[in-house]
Design an enzyme around this catalytic site. Sequence first.
Site, PDB file in Angstrom:
ATOM      1  N   HIS A 131       0.877  -1.183   0.000  1.00  0.00           N
ATOM      2  CA  HIS A 131       0.000   0.000   0.000  1.00  0.00           C
ATOM      3  C   HIS A 131       0.909   1.226   0.000  1.00  0.00           C
ATOM      4  O   HIS A 131       2.021   1.185   0.537  1.00  0.00           O
ATOM      5  CB  HIS A 131      -0.827  -0.056   1.293  1.00  0.00           C
ATOM      6  N   ASP A 208       2.846  -4.752   8.138  1.00  0.00           N
ATOM      7  CA  ASP A 208       1.644  -3.941   7.915  1.00  0.00           C
ATOM      8  C   ASP A 208       0.449  -4.883   8.082  1.00  0.00           C
ATOM      9  O   ASP A 208       0.173  -5.713   7.211  1.00  0.00           O
ATOM     10  CB  ASP A 208       1.706  -3.331   6.507  1.00  0.00           C
ATOM     11  N   GLN A 211      -4.783  -5.146   6.869  1.00  0.00           N
ATOM     12  CA  GLN A 211      -5.816  -6.069   6.357  1.00  0.00           C
ATOM     13  C   GLN A 211      -5.847  -7.383   7.109  1.00  0.00           C
ATOM     14  O   GLN A 211      -6.857  -8.088   7.071  1.00  0.00           O
ATOM     15  CB  GLN A 211      -5.573  -6.357   4.860  1.00  0.00           C
ATOM     16  N   LYS A 234     -10.799  -1.007  10.436  1.00  0.00           N
ATOM     17  CA  LYS A 234     -10.984  -2.198   9.598  1.00  0.00           C
ATOM     18  C   LYS A 234     -11.338  -3.413  10.454  1.00  0.00           C
ATOM     19  O   LYS A 234     -11.483  -4.521   9.961  1.00  0.00           O
ATOM     20  CB  LYS A 234      -9.721  -2.467   8.779  1.00  0.00           C
ATOM     21  N   CYS A 372      -4.722   2.323  -3.722  1.00  0.00           N
ATOM     22  CA  CYS A 372      -3.479   2.840  -3.119  1.00  0.00           C
ATOM     23  C   CYS A 372      -2.315   1.875  -3.331  1.00  0.00           C
ATOM     24  O   CYS A 372      -1.427   1.741  -2.482  1.00  0.00           O
ATOM     25  CB  CYS A 372      -3.642   3.140  -1.629  1.00  0.00           C
TER      26      CYS A 372
HETATM   27  N1  PMP Z   1      -1.883  -0.900   4.505  1.00  0.00           N
HETATM   28  C1  PMP Z   1      -2.861  -1.597   3.915  1.00  0.00           C
HETATM   29  C2  PMP Z   1      -2.567  -2.959   3.377  1.00  0.00           C
HETATM   30  C3  PMP Z   1      -4.145  -1.048   3.851  1.00  0.00           C
HETATM   31  O1  PMP Z   1      -5.123  -1.753   3.269  1.00  0.00           O
HETATM   32  C4  PMP Z   1      -4.382   0.226   4.379  1.00  0.00           C
HETATM   33  C5  PMP Z   1      -5.761   0.858   4.302  1.00  0.00           C
HETATM   34  N2  PMP Z   1      -6.362   0.776   3.048  1.00  0.00           N
HETATM   35  C6  PMP Z   1      -3.322   0.902   4.984  1.00  0.00           C
HETATM   36  C7  PMP Z   1      -2.086   0.312   5.031  1.00  0.00           C
HETATM   37  C8  PMP Z   1      -3.494   2.259   5.577  1.00  0.00           C
HETATM   38  O2  PMP Z   1      -4.391   2.201   6.649  1.00  0.00           O
HETATM   39  P1  PMP Z   1      -5.009   3.544   7.247  1.00  0.00           P
HETATM   40  O3  PMP Z   1      -5.552   4.313   6.079  1.00  0.00           O
HETATM   41  O4  PMP Z   1      -6.087   3.055   8.173  1.00  0.00           O
HETATM   42  O5  PMP Z   1      -3.923   4.259   7.950  1.00  0.00           O
END
Ligand code: PMP
Length: 414
Positions: A131, A208, A211, A234, A372
């Site tokens: 991401h 990370d 998910q 999430k 993203c």
């Molecule tokens: N890493 C991954 C794999 C994600 O899916 C996301 C959220 N889409 C993030 C990081 C970032 O999370 P947040 O926007 O809650 O900070």
Amino acid sequence: MKAPNSIPEVLDVASIRNQFPILNRRVKEKPLVYLDNAATSQKPQSVIDAISDYYTNYNANIHRGIHTLAEEATLAYEATRHAAQEFIGAASPEEIIFTRGTTEGINLVAYTWGRQHIIPGDEILISAMEHHSNIVPWQILCEEKDAVLKIIPVNDHGELSMEAYMELLNERTKLVSIVQVSNALGTVNPVKEMINAAHKAGARVLVDGAQSAVHLDIDVQDLDCDFFAFSAHKVYGPTGIGVLYGKKELLDSMPVFQGGGEMIKEVTFEKTTYNDLPYKYEAGTPNIADTIAFKTALDFVKETGKAAIREHENNLLDYATAQLQQIPGLRIIGEAKEKVSLVSFVIKDIHPQDIGIILDNMGIAVRTGHHCTQPLMKRFGIPGTVRASFALYNTREEIDILINGLQKAIKMLS
Ligand code: PMP
């Protein structure tokens, strides 16, 4: 894959759905079919109530007051830290730093540990399926420190090349920062094996968990990761609150992140001494209401049972995958052996956004675009995908509605 005839009921989905008021609403005069859970999950009434209970009954700033409201708020806030500790198997509550979410957790490590340890010529290893929040902080750091960002490639199935990973690891690798579950592909990466290999090469590892936290059992001690970041929103919790786990000895030895109240022991104009863990990294008045409600979300997951949730979601994934494969011209992006709860796809040369708009008109919420993960989309040679992602309240009937909606969309757009 052949479509299973029925999904065994491992959860009482009807009574779970009753706990999520938003699922009763209509969108474009149709019942909402919410399949965008990887972006954010919906919240049970208990979580919504916990937020209003705090503001209604014991709104106060935490840690500093001796009056009853301040004590009640502090106790509730710290109870979430204990719940989060248990949720990811951390050794102590001091290792649980509250952040705004995964993004802030990763940035915290980049700005503190990164600035302390990375020197010119060092290598930071991430993967092609990260991401943006696990790419950009490291790019900024590498630019500042004259370090090198290296990328573990992804194969056509959407799996990491472990062979390439092993070859990329070397004595210059200082950090491996890796997603446990891809938000764009659903791939579950073998992080335990990767952490082990990284440690042998002398590198630290950040996972990370944005998910993975909601779908997999997380045990940071068993994984032996050095850092683990995830977001409450999430995991059926509120937005604006997340957790950064770090090993105590690392957090103790890292420089501070933001300066201000709460993170200090003593301040003079000459010198400031810093607070103990975890407060050292929690400057200023935090997001008290959402942190308190986050515990309610973690309790909800615990009471429902992660194993049952996972089984239900896996059944939905298998069913959805089999149904989608019947649609001519549909190509699933991400066919890893280990996947959880989401399916990304493209249909012929139709732009994903056009499909998303038509589905929205039918009350179906999916995500379309690059998720993203622009470098990953480039790797697959596509502008983006349509992504359907499932949660514990989704049903087989909703997948049927999606499939039906897709067939209509294809007819309209072909
Ligand atoms: N890493 C991954 C794999 C994600 O899916 C996301 C959220 N889409 C993030 C990081 C970032 O999370 P947040 O926007 O809650 O900070």
